[in-house]
Motif scaffolding. Structure first.
Motif, PDB file in Angstrom:
ATOM      1  N   ILE A  31       0.840  -1.203   0.000  1.00  0.00           N
ATOM      2  CA  ILE A  31       0.000   0.000   0.000  1.00  0.00           C
ATOM      3  C   ILE A  31       0.869   1.245   0.000  1.00  0.00           C
ATOM      4  O   ILE A  31       0.639   2.192  -0.746  1.00  0.00           O
ATOM      5  N   ALA A  32       1.908   1.183   0.847  1.00  0.00           N
ATOM      6  CA  ALA A  32       2.782   2.348   0.944  1.00  0.00           C
ATOM      7  C   ALA A  32       3.458   2.618  -0.389  1.00  0.00           C
ATOM      8  O   ALA A  32       3.539   3.782  -0.820  1.00  0.00           O
ATOM      9  N   ALA A  33       3.891   1.578  -1.009  1.00  0.00           N
ATOM     10  CA  ALA A  33       4.575   1.751  -2.292  1.00  0.00           C
ATOM     11  C   ALA A  33       3.634   2.360  -3.305  1.00  0.00           C
ATOM     12  O   ALA A  33       3.980   3.296  -4.039  1.00  0.00           O
ATOM     13  N   LEU A  34       2.400   1.840  -3.331  1.00  0.00           N
ATOM     14  CA  LEU A  34       1.412   2.377  -4.269  1.00  0.00           C
ATOM     15  C   LEU A  34       1.196   3.855  -4.001  1.00  0.00           C
ATOM     16  O   LEU A  34       1.185   4.689  -4.907  1.00  0.00           O
ATOM     17  N   ALA A  35       1.039   4.137  -2.714  1.00  0.00           N
ATOM     18  CA  ALA A  35       0.772   5.525  -2.362  1.00  0.00           C
ATOM     19  C   ALA A  35       1.933   6.400  -2.772  1.00  0.00           C
ATOM     20  O   ALA A  35       1.755   7.483  -3.335  1.00  0.00           O
ATOM     21  N   TRP A  36       3.127   5.895  -2.532  1.00  0.00           N
ATOM     22  CA  TRP A  36       4.305   6.691  -2.838  1.00  0.00           C
ATOM     23  C   TRP A  36       4.371   6.985  -4.328  1.00  0.00           C
ATOM     24  O   TRP A  36       4.651   8.084  -4.753  1.00  0.00           O
ATOM     25  N   ARG A  37       4.078   5.929  -5.064  1.00  0.00           N
ATOM     26  CA  ARG A  37       4.134   6.092  -6.508  1.00  0.00           C
ATOM     27  C   ARG A  37       3.095   7.094  -6.972  1.00  0.00           C
ATOM     28  O   ARG A  37       3.371   7.958  -7.801  1.00  0.00           O
ATOM     29  N   SER A  38       1.889   6.935  -6.422  1.00  0.00           N
ATOM     30  CA  SER A  38       0.828   7.840  -6.876  1.00  0.00           C
ATOM     31  C   SER A  38       1.188   9.287  -6.539  1.00  0.00           C
ATOM     32  O   SER A  38       0.955  10.203  -7.323  1.00  0.00           O
ATOM     33  N   VAL A  39       1.803   9.464  -5.403  1.00  0.00           N
ATOM     34  CA  VAL A  39       2.202  10.818  -5.039  1.00  0.00           C
ATOM     35  C   VAL A  39       3.291  11.315  -5.964  1.00  0.00           C
ATOM     36  O   VAL A  39       3.269  12.441  -6.448  1.00  0.00           O
ATOM     37  N   LYS A  40       4.218  10.421  -6.233  1.00  0.00           N
ATOM     38  CA  LYS A  40       5.343  10.819  -7.074  1.00  0.00           C
ATOM     39  C   LYS A  40       4.895  11.197  -8.472  1.00  0.00           C
ATOM     40  O   LYS A  40       5.396  12.141  -9.086  1.00  0.00           O
ATOM     41  N   GLN A  41       3.901  10.408  -9.003  1.00  0.00           N
ATOM     42  CA  GLN A  41       3.430  10.683 -10.354  1.00  0.00           C
ATOM     43  C   GLN A  41       2.766  12.047 -10.436  1.00  0.00           C
ATOM     44  O   GLN A  41       2.794  12.708 -11.445  1.00  0.00           O
ATOM     45  N   ARG A  42       2.184  12.410  -9.344  1.00  0.00           N
ATOM     46  CA  ARG A  42       1.482  13.694  -9.354  1.00  0.00           C
ATOM     47  C   ARG A  42       2.409  14.822  -9.327  1.00  0.00           C
ATOM     48  O   ARG A  42       3.114  15.474  -9.601  1.00  0.00           O
TER      49      ARG A  42
END
Lengths: 493, 116, 488, 498
Positions: A482-493
């Motif tokens: 979950i954390a990784a997903l969240a991190w990625r989603s934040v990073k993409q933004r």
């Protein structure tokens, strides 16, 4: 308890108070700083070395004093003394000259309160030390003197005073029913009381303020981050546990089964552990994340308290587990808090090593196998089997525990994330290294040698972890994903 | 109506007239005369009422004699005072002089006594 | 022994009056000191004799009543004799220092002083109505003379006003005496009482009694007949004011009280008693209020006398138609009030005189800030004020306490309100003076300290008034001693 | 005349004589005056100490004589009177020391100390009074002797405060006198007696007795500053600090409270008062006063004024304790008599120190004072926490005992009152503490004076430190013999006979 140790017991509480003499002269304050780690030393020795079950009568004190320790208190005592010692070491390096004397005085006072309340067996001393800790704690919270600190201090003090009053009324009513000034007689009295609900409500709420019970927690994420780091460590690691101890020694555990209260507490615990995480992951500052993590962890402990209330037979074993959990969480959280103040070394390898050591106590919180967290989690799971309990929330206990583990892991990732953002590179004073090192070491290694309560289930031992590794591991994995997903989603933004 | 009662009534009448005068008259000497008139009335009542069994009673006679002496003494004192008062203030009545002495009086009390 | 004492008591004042008439002020002062010593010792001796052996009747020169003079030497009388001796001696002593020997007319102070003393003793001891009259007149004339000693037009005006009131009062009293004699054929108070009790005489009429009381009330300055008092007491020399307020007004009251206690039961009535009580109450309230409003120090004290005299008249309602015990309580209360007021008021006037001398002005405002000089007299003034307020442990309080008890026991609770309100009102005017003395930030930096003996005298009186409450019991026990038959 | 007769008389006389001597001393005799003051105070402590020892061992001290027919003057030392006498003797010494320092270089000291001693003599008399009449005697004497102290400064404000003080207290005294006289008329002279007199009283007397009780409470309540008779107290704080300290902690308000104790315990008897339903009303008044005083205190910006309203609130604890008519509640009330005295005197000493050393009168000027005057501030902090009722200080013992007492007799609402009051206390004291210790000083002190190495004059510094220590000890060692709590227990055991 041999005779010669009576002065020793007194010393363990009085040393911090006596140390305030050092504040009398301005010239002595530099020395005072170096004394800080020495202050909890007698208490630590007492906790480690002395057999449980001793007591010391002080008939002249207040309305009749009785000090002593049992298994439960011993665990608390060890943790508390340990953490304050570590904090003291860290503080030597951390402190600037800004209001140094004042800080030392409040540190000593808070320490005395925290130690004293643990070894108090009578209501008056217990309450006295509790209050001492609460009010002196204010000095630590607002030490920095910023507007934010003052605001946090105000909220802290307001809620603490209300809490104190709730405790006072609850204790008064219970003591009146018990006809005794000893804590040990309270549970039975409350169990048979006509207005049991009122007394329990008052005590739960009163101590709940300190323990960060949901809706009573508002001060906590404000106060813990603004305090100086060593103070945050003891606030979150040791002082928060005083509320828990308050519950454990006053509520009618083992006297009657109170499923209603059990349900309520389990729900509250669940809300605390999950809600704390939910709010925590949105924090921007590492210490705030850690504070919410504390709320979340205390939620888990509330869960156990609820279970113990609901079933009188399991109260004893659960106490042992809670003691274990307290030990584990205190040391781990102390280490985490201290690490927020550490500057990273310049070398890349050193940085990696440091990150690892910072993360390990966090992972331990989440229940990484072969850590203290794993031991406590397993012991907890072993006891909180749904079929042992008959109350409404019982079937959801395992789910809740797993969810709690996920939430904890998420918070740890979040902590590392924000910590990475703020951590600077530079050198640390030697005493900070020493303090932080001690904290981490004790969380990871020393833990296993500390005196555990005897009733801890065998599953907690290292040998059991091999079999249970997966059950411990999958929530962490889930949380990492979950954390990784969240991190990625934040990073993409 | 025995003669003795007649005396008594006459005395009462004198008293009444005297009292009227005493209260109404402003001039101090007239007041003093009115006082003497009342005095005479009282003596008359005393002598008149005390006629027991037709026999004159010696006691009131003696008393009245004493009374007259007292009255004379009082009158003498009064006359002296009135004369001195007139001498000092030029007034023959007790009316407060119009604000003439309000302030000086206040200041001079500690010296107590006017210069002769 | 007692014969000698009596002789000394009666003879000394008259003899000294004549003696001092012949010498000037300074010599008179010396002569007077001796006389005062004699008088005080004799009074003390007589008091001790009566206290140990009880009272007696004394026939002056051995002649029988009605033409002879019959003296009634009972506990109450000797107590007042002693009181007179003490207060008069104190005032005389004070006057001997206070008065300026340089003023020629001051030499008349001493004879007047002694005549006054003689008159007072005559009234306290007098047993028949006419002798009381003579005593009263002696007092009045001497007192008027003393007031007139001020010498100024204002003093003379006050003296004449006082004289007129006193004469009118005396005549009213004398008319009453005449009527009583016409009715009962005797002048002895005891005789009249006896006749009434035996039922020989037709039931008496109220009118003579009312007439006498009216006359006496005028002389005592009962509200609303008090108009003459404040000017006279206010303008007189301080020792004179002290004598007048402390003793002179008490003489006429004493007679009124004796009349009432002996004859009131038969001749008086509920309405009369209550009326007098109401007048007394009004005197308390109105007098205190006026005292509060005065701007001159001695006027404050003088109006305070008006108020304090009001208390005395509560005797009338509280002794009419009540049981023996209540009546006794009321009498004791009033007696204490008479004594304590005498002591306190004398102290107050003397202290006021000293203060006026010290600050050089007779206004209350002039006292601003003087308490920093620790004026001894102010302290005496305050102590006396405590007694007037009726606060414990003063004699004033003991008196008030007994009166409270009497009014409660007799069911006349309305006097309670008067008593309590009176205490508060007197506090108001006493504290007004006191308050002024504490004002800081004034430019008063001159303060003349009068000589020690001038300051000590009021203090002694005030302390006596204060201590009276503590020893009220023994004092009262002497007062209530009856006189035993007609022994010599 | 045996020693047992003379002891109470001596105890009274020490300060009475001291007062006379002090009046006679010239203004300039500073040293001699100080010596006399201290000697008398120490002598008194010794005398009271001996009596306390004696009373604890069952001896009786009594001196009596008849004043007015039917009325006795009685001085008597019993356990209850020793509670108050001990307090006032001890605090007199400290206050005298403090006053010597406080009034250094100020005018009118002779006058001040004379009346000061007189005031203490009255207090001692109140403590030792053996019947209502004697009590009243000293009660009024106290009124008179404190007036000059209240108006000592002689400013318009002080004079106005003095006037109000006199109006309130004398009126109260008159009401009290009325009640005492009425009671005397009904039942005669009543010595204070264990258990009171009216336990089996004729029911027909209930009506008058109730009215008398109300009147007495009004009369005593004025001094004890029960709402609505408290108006004089906050104004009277214009007096010099030692006077305020004395007024609030020992003499005046305590005299009222002590009188209430005497009347309830030893005239009416606790049970009789309860049976007549008198205590219920009194407890409501006391509770209202507690809440009202604390609430008003919240809004005061002047330090001494805030403390004054706090007194209004705190003194009613004593009264409220009595109304709990159970042993524990009564103990709580009694012990608060002492505790409140020590705590409040500490606070006023400290307030005086701030005013005298820094010229600080308002709370918002106190920022950072803890750094400049640590000793004083520590004492103030302890006092404030004591007031809040934080353990283990003296105030906690009171609250705990009273709370337990309230529960014991089923008056649970009293616990709520205690809690609310503590919260309010915390609300008005804790901000001050925050300013003392944690706020940074922004402006220079209004009128700072320097005393060399010490933060302030030693005469000013030691008294609050000593009282603060005493307060801590009174709480910490509450269970030791001769502590206030133990003594209160002794009183209840002996006298109230519940």
């Amino acid at each position: 308890m041999t005779l010669f140790s009576a002065p020793f017991v007194l010393l363990s509480v009085m040393l911090p108070l006596a140390s305030m003499v050092l504040s009398c002269r301005t010239e002595w304050q530099r020395g005072y700083r170096y004394c800080l780690p020495l202050l909890p030393l007698p208490a630590l020795l007492l906790g480690v070395a002395v057999e449980p079950g001793w007591w010391l009568e002080l008939p002249g004190l207040l309305i009749g004093g009785l000090w002593g320790a049992d298994d439960l208190r011993r665990a608390f005592l060890v943790l508390t003394a340990m953490l304050w010692l570590i904090g003291g070491v860290f503080a030597i390096g951390y402190l600037k000259d800004h209001h140094l004397r004042r800080f030392c005085v409040f540190w000593s006072l808070t320490l005395a309160g925290n130690l004293g309340l643990i070894i108090s067996l009578d209501i008056a001393s217990f309450y006295s030390f509790f209050a001492l800790m609460t009010f002196a704690g204010y000095g630590l919270v607002v030490h920095e003197g910023t507007d934010e600190a003052n605001r946090a201090g105000r909220v802290y003090l307001g809620m603490a005073v209300v809490g104190e009053m709730a405790i006072l009324s609850g204790l008064l009513m219970a003591a009146q029913l018990a006809g005794s000034g000893l804590l040990a007689n309270l549970p039975a009295a409350i169990a048979g009381a006509d207005r049991q609900w009122l007394i329990m409500l008052l005590l739960l709420a009163g101590f709940g303020v300190k323990a960060g019970l949901p809706l009573l927690h508002f001060w906590l994420p404000l106060a813990h981050p603004v305090a100086p780091t060593p103070a945050s460590a003891v606030l979150s690691g040791a002082m928060i546990k005083a509320g828990l101890l308050g519950w454990l020694v006053t509520l009618p555990f083992g006297e009657v089964s109170l499923p209603g209260w059990g349900n309520a507490l389990v729900i509250l615990g669940a809300v605390g552990s999950l809600g704390g995480a939910l709010l925590g992951v949105r924090q921007q500052r590492p210490k705030a994340v850690l504070a919410y993590s504390s709320i979340s962890q205390m939620g888990l402990m509330t869960l156990m308290v609820g279970a113990a209330l609901a079933n009188a037979d399991y109260a004893g074993p659960l106490f042992a587990v809670m003691a274990l959990y307290v030990l584990h969480h205190g040391l781990a959280k102390g280490s985490l808090f201290l690490s927020t103040a550490m500057a990273l070394p310049t070398s890349r390898g050193g940085q990696w090593l440091l990150w690892l050591l910072i993360a390990l106590p966090g992972l331990s919180l989440a229940g990484l196998p072969f850590t203290s967290g794993a031991a406590s989690k397993l012991a907890m799971k072993e006891l909180l089997k749904p079929d042992s309990f008959g109350f409404a929330m019982a079937p959801y206990l395992p789910t809740l525990m797993s969810a709690g583990a996920v939430a904890t892991m998420l918070l740890v990732w979040r902590f590392l994330w924000v910590q990475r953002a703020v951590a600077g590179v530079g050198s640390n004073p030697a005493f900070m290294w020493l303090g932080w090192g001690l904290a981490t070491a004790s969380s990871l290694i020393l833990f296993w040698w500390l005196p555990w309560p005897e009733a801890v289930p065998e599953k907690a031992w290292l040998s059991a972890m091999v079999y249970e590794a997966w059950s411990l591991f999958w929530p962490m994995l889930l949380a990492t994903v979950i954390a990784a997903l969240a991190w990625r989603s934040v990073k993409q933004r | 109506m025995t003669p003795s009662l007649l005396y008594a009534f006459a005395g009462v009448a004198l008293c009444g007239i005297g009292l009227f005068g005493f209260l109404r008259l402003q001039h101090l000497l007239r007041k003093l005369m009115a006082f003497n008139l009342i005095g005479s009335g009282v003596f008359l009542v005393m002598v008149g009422l005390a006629q027991r069994n037709g026999q004159p009673d010696p006691v009131p006679q003696a008393l009245v004699l004493t009374g007259i002496v007292v009255a004379i003494a009082a009158t003498a004192l009064a006359v002296v005072l009135i004369r001195r008062y007139y001498h000092l203030s030029g007034q023959t009545t007790l009316a407060e002089p119009a604000a003439k002495s309000a302030r000086p009086k206040a200041r001079s009390v500690n010296r107590e006594g006017a210069p002769e | 022994m007692t014969l000698w004492l009596m002789a000394g008591l009666l003879f000394t004042p008259l003899a000294w009056a004549v003696l001092t008439l012949m010498v000037d002020f300074r010599k008179g002062r010396l002569v007077t000191w001796l006389g005062m010593a004699v008088q005080v010792l004799v009074s003390l001796g007589l008091w001790a004799a009566v206290a140990s052996d009880g009272g007696f009747l004394y026939l002056l020169g051995g002649w029988q009543a009605p033409l002879g003079i019959e003296l009634r030497v009972d506990g109450l009388a000797v107590t007042f004799v002693l009181l007179t001796a003490l207060v008069a001696a104190a005032c005389g002593w004070h006057a001997s220092i206070y008065l300026d020997p340089g003023k020629p007319w001051h030499r008349y102070f001493w004879p007047l002083f002694w005549f006054l003393w003689a008159g007072l003793n005559a009234v306290w001891l007098g047993g028949d109505l006419f002798n009381l009259y003579v005593g009263l007149e002696l007092i009045s004339l001497a007192a008027v003379g003393l007031v007139a000693l001020g010498g100024q037009a204002d003093a003379l005006r006050a003296a004449i006003r006082y004289l007129m009131a006193a004469l009118l009062g005396s005549l009213a009293y004398l008319l009453g005496v005449a009527l009583i004699y016409g009715q009962f054929g005797t002048l002895s108070l005891a005789g009249v009482t006896e006749l009434m009790n035996s039922g020989d005489a037709q039931s008496g009429q109220t009118f003579p009694l009312v007439l006498m009381l009216l006359g006496l009330a005028l002389k005592t300055a009962l509200f609303p007949m008090h108009g003459w008092l404040p000017p006279a007491h206010g303008i007189a020399k301080s020792p004179v004011s002290a004598l007048l307020s402390a003793l002179v007004v008490k003489a006429s009251f004493y007679i009124a009280a004796r009349l009432w206690l002996d004859l009131g039961g038969e001749l008086g009535g509920f309405a009369l008693a209550q009326l007098i009580g109401v007048l007394g109450s009004l005197a308390i309230i109105w007098g205190s209020w006026l005292a509060f409003r005065q701007t001159k120090l001695k006027q404050v004290v003088a109006y305070s006398s008006v108020a304090q005299i009001g208390y005395l008249f509560l005797l009338f309602p509280l002794t009419w138609g009540v049981t023996e015990a209540i009546s006794l309580q009321a009498q004791q209360g009033i007696t204490l009030q008479v004594i304590s007021h005498a002591l306190a008021k004398a102290a107050m006037f003397l202290a006021a005189g000293n203060l006026i001398m010290s600050v050089g002005s007779n206004r209350v405002d002039a006292l601003a800030g003087v308490s920093r000089f620790l004026p001894f007299s102010l302290f005496s003034f305050g102590l006396a004020g405590v007694s007037l307020m009726g606060l414990p442990p003063t004699g004033g309080f003991a008196a008030k306490w007994l009166l409270l008890q009497a009014s409660l026991a007799s069911g006349q609770w309305w006097w309670l309100a008067v008593l309590l309100a009176g205490g508060l009102l007197s506090a108001a005017y006493v504290f007004r003076v006191y308050r002024a003395s504490f004002i800081e930030s004034t430019d008063t930096d001159q303060f003349y300290h009068p000589s020690r003996s001038l300051e000590v005298i009021p203090m002694i009186l005030a302390l006596m008034s204060l201590g009276l409450g503590l020893v009220a019991e023994p004092v009262l026990s002497v007062m209530s001693l009856p006189f035993e038959g007609g022994g010599q | 005349m045996t020693l047992s007769v003379l002891m109470p008389v001596f105890a009274l006389m020490t300060s009475l004589l001291a007062s006379v001597i002090l009046f006679a001393l010239p203004e300039k005799g500073y040293r001699l005056r100080t010596i006399i003051n201290l000697a008398a105070a120490i002598l008194k402590i010794a005398l009271v100490g001996v009596m306390i020892w004696g009373v604890a061992h069952g001896r009786e001290y009594e001196a009596a004589f008849t004043m007015v027919p039917g009325v006795e003057f009685v001085l008597r030392a019993d356990a209850l009177s020793m509670l108050f006498a001990g307090l006032s003797a001890l605090l007199w010494l400290l206050t005298t020391i403090y006053a010597v320092g406080y009034l250094e270089d100020s005018p009118n000291r002779s006058r001040f100390f004379g009346f000061f001693s007189l005031c203490v003599a009255s207090t001692m008399g109140i403590a030792l009074a053996g019947n209502l009449f004697t009590f009243f005697l000293f009660y009024e004497m106290l009124t008179l002797s404190t007036y000059p102290l209240v108006v000592h400064r002689g400013t318009t404000k002080a004079l106005r405060a003095g006037r109000n003080y006199i109006i309130y207290t004398l009126t109260g005294g008159a009401v009290l006198l009325f009640a005492i006289a009425w009671l005397h008329g009904l039942v005669g002279d009543l010595r204070f007696q264990e258990g009171g007199y009216f336990s089996d009283v004729d029911p027909s007397l209930n009506g008058p007795l109730t009215i008398i009780f109300v009147l007495m409470m009004v009369g005593l309540g004025v001094k004890a500053a029960l709402v609505p008779f408290h108006g004089w107290l906050p104004q009277a704080m214009v007096a010099p600090a030692p006077v305020s300290a004395l007024l609030h902690a020992v003499a005046v308000v305590k005299a009222g409270a002590f009188g209430i104790i005497r009347v309830v315990f030893e005239i009416y008897g606790l049970e009789a008062a309860e049976a007549m339903g008198l205590l219920a009303g009194l407890s409501v008044v006391a509770a209202l006063t507690i809440i009202y005083g604390s609430t008003r205190a919240l809004y005061q910006v002047d330090l001494k004024r805030r403390l004054a309203f706090s007194t209004v609130s705190q003194v009613s604890y004593i009264v409220l304790g009595l109304c709990l008519f159970g042993p524990l509640g009564v103990i709580g009330g009694l012990v608060h008599l002492v505790h409140q005295g020590i705590m409040k005197i500490t606070l006023f000493f400290c307030a005086g120190n701030y005013a005298e050393t820094l010229g600080v009168h308002r709370i918002d000027e106190l920022d950072g004072a803890g750094k400049r005057m640590p000793g004083t501030s520590v004492a103030f902090t302890l006092g404030a926490f004591g007031m809040i009722g934080a353990p283990p200080l003296a105030g906690f013992i009171t609250k705990w005992t009273m709370g337990a007492g309230a529960l014991e007799v089923g008056m649970d609402w009293v616990v709520a009152v205690l809690v609310i009051s503590s919260l309010l206390n915390a609300a008005y004291f804790l901000p001050i503490l925050h300013r003392l210790w944690f706020a940074e000083q922004c402006e220079p002190w209004p009128h700072e004076r320097r005393w060399g190495r010490l933060e302030t004059s030693a005469w000013l510094l030691w008294p609050p430190l000593i009282t603060a220590t005493l307060m801590v000890l009174a709480g910490l060692l509450a269970n030791v013999p001769f502590s206030p709590l133990s003594w209160a227990e002794l009183i209840v055991l002996r006298e109230v006979a519940l």
